[in-house]
Structures are given as structure tokens and as C-alpha cells.
Design a protein around this motif. Sequence first.
Motif, mmCIF file in Angstrom:
data_model
loop_
_atom_site.group_PDB
_atom_site.id
_atom_site.type_symbol
_atom_site.label_atom_id
_atom_site.label_comp_id
_atom_site.label_asym_id
_atom_site.label_seq_id
_atom_site.Cartn_x
_atom_site.Cartn_y
_atom_site.Cartn_z
ATOM 1 N N LEU A 115 0.821 -1.214 0.000
ATOM 2 C CA LEU A 115 0.000 0.000 0.000
ATOM 3 C C LEU A 115 0.853 1.263 0.000
ATOM 4 C CD1 LEU A 115 -2.789 1.277 0.133
ATOM 5 C CD2 LEU A 115 -2.688 1.109 2.621
ATOM 6 N N ASP A 116 1.882 1.302 0.845
ATOM 7 C CA ASP A 116 2.739 2.493 0.888
ATOM 8 C C ASP A 116 3.458 2.702 -0.435
ATOM 9 O OD1 ASP A 116 1.958 2.902 3.483
ATOM 10 O OD2 ASP A 116 3.703 1.895 4.362
ATOM 11 N N ASP A 117 3.849 1.591 -1.091
ATOM 12 C CA ASP A 117 4.534 1.714 -2.378
ATOM 13 C C ASP A 117 3.592 2.198 -3.471
ATOM 14 O OD1 ASP A 117 6.817 0.785 -1.151
ATOM 15 O OD2 ASP A 117 6.443 -1.313 -1.687
ATOM 16 N N VAL A 118 2.301 1.889 -3.351
ATOM 17 C CA VAL A 118 1.336 2.375 -4.345
ATOM 18 C C VAL A 118 1.291 3.902 -4.337
ATOM 19 C CG1 VAL A 118 -1.103 2.432 -4.978
ATOM 20 C CG2 VAL A 118 -0.050 0.279 -4.276
ATOM 21 N N PHE A 119 1.325 4.492 -3.126
ATOM 22 C CA PHE A 119 1.331 5.955 -3.035
ATOM 23 C C PHE A 119 2.641 6.536 -3.566
ATOM 24 C CE2 PHE A 119 -2.021 4.985 -0.017
ATOM 25 C CZ PHE A 119 -2.928 6.004 -0.232
ATOM 26 N N GLU A 120 3.749 5.858 -3.256
ATOM 27 C CA GLU A 120 5.050 6.387 -3.651
ATOM 28 C C GLU A 120 5.332 6.190 -5.137
ATOM 29 O OE1 GLU A 120 7.901 4.560 -1.139
ATOM 30 O OE2 GLU A 120 7.159 5.485 0.723
ATOM 31 N N ARG A 121 4.786 5.120 -5.740
ATOM 32 C CA ARG A 121 5.123 4.773 -7.123
ATOM 33 C C ARG A 121 3.922 4.900 -8.053
ATOM 34 N NH1 ARG A 121 8.302 -0.837 -6.975
ATOM 35 N NH2 ARG A 121 8.319 -0.337 -9.203
ATOM 36 N N LYS A 122 3.043 5.833 -7.756
ATOM 37 C CA LYS A 122 1.869 6.012 -8.620
ATOM 38 C C LYS A 122 2.272 6.481 -10.017
ATOM 39 C CE LYS A 122 0.690 10.740 -7.209
ATOM 40 N NZ LYS A 122 0.684 11.294 -8.570
ATOM 41 N N ASP A 123 3.380 7.226 -10.105
ATOM 42 C CA ASP A 123 3.848 7.645 -11.428
ATOM 43 C C ASP A 123 4.276 6.455 -12.270
ATOM 44 O OD1 ASP A 123 3.368 10.276 -10.750
ATOM 45 O OD2 ASP A 123 5.423 10.677 -10.115
ATOM 46 N N ASP A 124 4.880 5.447 -11.627
ATOM 47 C CA ASP A 124 5.263 4.237 -12.375
ATOM 48 C C ASP A 124 4.027 3.526 -12.918
ATOM 49 O OD1 ASP A 124 7.846 4.859 -11.683
ATOM 50 O OD2 ASP A 124 7.932 3.449 -9.988
ATOM 51 N N ILE A 125 2.952 3.517 -12.117
ATOM 52 C CA ILE A 125 1.704 2.904 -12.593
ATOM 53 C C ILE A 125 1.159 3.674 -13.789
ATOM 54 C CG2 ILE A 125 -0.653 2.312 -11.928
ATOM 55 C CD1 ILE A 125 0.342 2.044 -9.040
ATOM 56 N N ALA A 126 1.192 5.001 -13.704
ATOM 57 C CA ALA A 126 0.686 5.821 -14.804
ATOM 58 C C ALA A 126 1.507 5.608 -16.079
ATOM 59 C CB ALA A 126 0.705 7.292 -14.404
ATOM 60 N N ILE A 127 2.827 5.472 -15.937
ATOM 61 C CA ILE A 127 3.685 5.252 -17.111
ATOM 62 C C ILE A 127 3.390 3.893 -17.739
ATOM 63 C CG2 ILE A 127 6.072 4.888 -17.820
ATOM 64 C CD1 ILE A 127 6.872 6.988 -15.730
ATOM 65 N N ALA A 128 3.164 2.885 -16.896
ATOM 66 C CA ALA A 128 2.851 1.554 -17.424
ATOM 67 C C ALA A 128 1.529 1.563 -18.182
ATOM 68 C CB ALA A 128 2.802 0.546 -16.273
ATOM 69 N N VAL A 129 0.537 2.285 -17.664
ATOM 70 C CA VAL A 129 -0.754 2.378 -18.352
ATOM 71 C C VAL A 129 -0.588 3.093 -19.696
ATOM 72 C CG1 VAL A 129 -3.060 3.397 -18.237
ATOM 73 C CG2 VAL A 129 -2.084 2.296 -16.214
ATOM 74 N N LYS A 130 0.163 4.172 -19.704
ATOM 75 C CA LYS A 130 0.359 4.915 -20.953
ATOM 76 C C LYS A 130 1.087 4.066 -21.987
ATOM 77 C CE LYS A 130 2.456 9.109 -22.825
ATOM 78 N NZ LYS A 130 3.248 10.330 -22.541
ATOM 79 N N ARG A 131 2.100 3.344 -21.571
ATOM 80 C CA ARG A 131 2.856 2.513 -22.518
ATOM 81 C C ARG A 131 1.960 1.433 -23.125
ATOM 82 N NH1 ARG A 131 6.483 1.224 -19.274
ATOM 83 N NH2 ARG A 131 5.577 -0.749 -18.552
ATOM 84 N N GLU A 132 1.149 0.785 -22.301
ATOM 85 C CA GLU A 132 0.280 -0.276 -22.804
ATOM 86 C C GLU A 132 -0.806 0.282 -23.717
ATOM 87 O OE1 GLU A 132 -0.820 -4.295 -23.092
ATOM 88 O OE2 GLU A 132 0.922 -3.368 -22.138
ATOM 89 N N LEU A 133 -1.371 1.414 -23.340
ATOM 90 C CA LEU A 133 -2.422 2.009 -24.171
ATOM 91 C C LEU A 133 -1.882 2.494 -25.506
ATOM 92 C CD1 LEU A 133 -4.546 4.058 -21.602
ATOM 93 C CD2 LEU A 133 -5.262 2.051 -22.893
ATOM 94 N N ASN A 134 -0.690 3.078 -25.505
ATOM 95 C CA ASN A 134 -0.118 3.555 -26.769
ATOM 96 C C ASN A 134 0.073 2.408 -27.745
ATOM 97 O OD1 ASN A 134 0.199 6.309 -27.181
ATOM 98 N ND2 ASN A 134 1.894 6.451 -25.735
ATOM 99 N N GLU A 135 0.598 1.292 -27.234
ATOM 100 C CA GLU A 135 0.831 0.142 -28.123
ATOM 101 C C GLU A 135 -0.469 -0.391 -28.709
ATOM 102 O OE1 GLU A 135 2.942 -2.699 -25.834
ATOM 103 O OE2 GLU A 135 4.800 -1.524 -25.714
ATOM 104 N N ALA A 136 -1.541 -0.340 -27.896
ATOM 105 C CA ALA A 136 -2.807 -0.905 -28.361
ATOM 106 C C ALA A 136 -3.619 0.083 -29.194
ATOM 107 C CB ALA A 136 -3.635 -1.367 -27.161
ATOM 108 N N MET A 137 -3.704 1.355 -28.803
ATOM 109 C CA MET A 137 -4.609 2.295 -29.444
ATOM 110 C C MET A 137 -4.039 2.927 -30.704
ATOM 111 S SD MET A 137 -7.217 1.997 -27.550
ATOM 112 C CE MET A 137 -8.230 3.293 -28.219
#
Length: 331
Positions: free
Chosen positions: A126-148
Motif C-alpha cells: 500500500l505504501d509503495d502504491v502511493f510512492e510509485r503512482k507515477d510508475d503505474i501511470a507510465i505503465a498504463v500509458k505505454r500499454e495504451l499507446n501500443e494498443a490504441m
Amino acid sequence: MNIALIILLVFGFFILLSSFFTVKQQTAVVVERFGKFLSIRQSGLHLKIPLIDRIAGRVNLKIQQLDVIIETKTKDNVFVKLKVSVQFMVIKETVYDAFYKLEYPHDQITSYVFDVVRAEVPKLKLDDVFERKDDIAIAVKRELNEAMTTYGYTIINTLVTDIDPDIQVKNAMNRINAADREKTVAEFEAEASRIRIVAKAEAEAESKRLQGLGIANQRREIAKGLVESVDVLNRVGINSQEASALIVVTQHYDTLQAIGADANSNLILLPNSPQAGSDMLNNMIASFSASNQVGEMMKKRSGKVNLKKENKTDYQLPEKPEAPETPETEE
């Protein structure tokens, strides 16, 4: 005029008007002829063949935003809700793919966001989710770019705008934070109290040192003044004993004057009469005289004793010699 002709002219006029259409800025229009793709028209005034060509649809070329709320579980088994904002737009050169290949782009983007977030968050505490939310956002953007990109869309940015844990977990985190801050406050208060105690002790020590120094200097000056006073009185024919008595009487009256000058003083001296100073002076002189007489008598007595001892040692008679023993005679 023939009514049929009038109707025909009106009908022709409306058909002519329908041949013209406008396209707004940041919008693309797809034109079909008999149901088949004909062209893509950009912003401006355009002409189409009435009853043959038709506008199949309009595609928005502006940047759009889609907010997706996902509920998932972290590595330490805490359920959280994440709000992911996806900013996307249709590529101007690929309007055909965006219009014909993908019917519901919002649903498609939502599905990819769910897939990526539910794959990334369970790897983190849970604490890492708050600290690494930018990493989650980057992963979502990378996956969406490849698909869309295949469907004519480009992902501008993805943002994790909110992380909302379960209410019980949130309350526990608030209690932990509050306890930690109370601990910090207690440490600072203890340190402040220690500093105050140390500063007070140092101030008291410095005050006592200065008081002692002042008393020592005062006594030194008093002694110096007494010596000078006795010397002055000796020069005018007053002996040391009388001078000491005079100084004591003077200090006595000075003390009484200092006490009387204080309007708030409640001190009462008993007994106190005009003859008190003279009586004290007479007593002191009498005591000094008596002590002098006793001292003289002790000196005379010790002198007589020493004289007798000397006379004994000077005129001591010689010892009488013992008679020699006579030997016994036998009868």
C-alpha cells in the motif's frame, strides 16, 4: 404559374442547399457514396452530391479525457480504489482507422486501463502504491499507446489522480500518523524542557558566581576601608581599640539610618535608646581594658615563674658525697 413547377423549384432549391455543408475546426467529417467510404473532409465549407453522397459521421480531433475508477488489491491484501485519468486524441492522419476500426473507443481504453492497473498494483504494498503512482501511470500509458495506435488514437498522458484505500485502513493510517506526530511533539517538548532546565541552572550558577564575587569584593573594600580608617585615627592619637569601637558605633548608626530611610520597612529594634550607642561603646572599652589588664597580669606571672627557675639553676648547692662503705671485720 403552374403549381407543380413551383413545387419542383422549391424541391430543387432545398437539394441545392443540402449539397453544401461546413466542418468545424478540430473536427473531421467522413463522407460516403452509396455506403462506401469516399473522403475525409477537414474544417471549412464543402460540397457533396445530393442524394448520392452523405455524411457518415464526424470525428472529434480535440484532446479528450476519460476517467476510469478501478478497485484492486495490493500485495499486503488491502483493497484500494484508483482513479486513472487518460488523455487521448484521434490522429489527424488516421481518422479512417479511428472511425471504421473502433466503434466504442472509451470502452476499449477502459478495458486496457483495468488490465494494466490490476497487473501492476498487486505487485506493490500500500505504501509503495502511493510512492510509485507515477510508475503505474507510465505503465498504463505505454500499454495504451501500443494498443490504441493501431486504431488511430494516441495517448497524450495518463495520471493516477486518486488512491482511496478502505475506510478502516485509512483510519489506521491516520492513527499511525497521529501517534508518530505526537511522539515527535513529545520529543521536542522534552528537548525544550531540558534546554530550559540547563539554561536556568547555568543562569543560577553564573548568578551565584557573580554574587560571590561581589560579596568578596565588598568585603575586601570594607576591610581596606577599615584599615585606612584605623590608620587615620591612629595618626590623631586614637589607639586601635578606641578606633575599632568608634567604627563599630558609626556602622551601628549608619545601619539604623538605612533602615529608617526605607518607607516600607517593618523592622523593629528592641531595645533602642539614645544611650544605646554610648553604652555599647563603654562596654567595649571596659572589655578591652579588662582584657588588657588580664593580659598584663598573665605576663607578670609568667615572668616571676621564669625568674625563680633561673635562680634555682644558678645557686644550686653541690650534692653531698656519699660515705664510703667500710668493710666488715670478722670477730
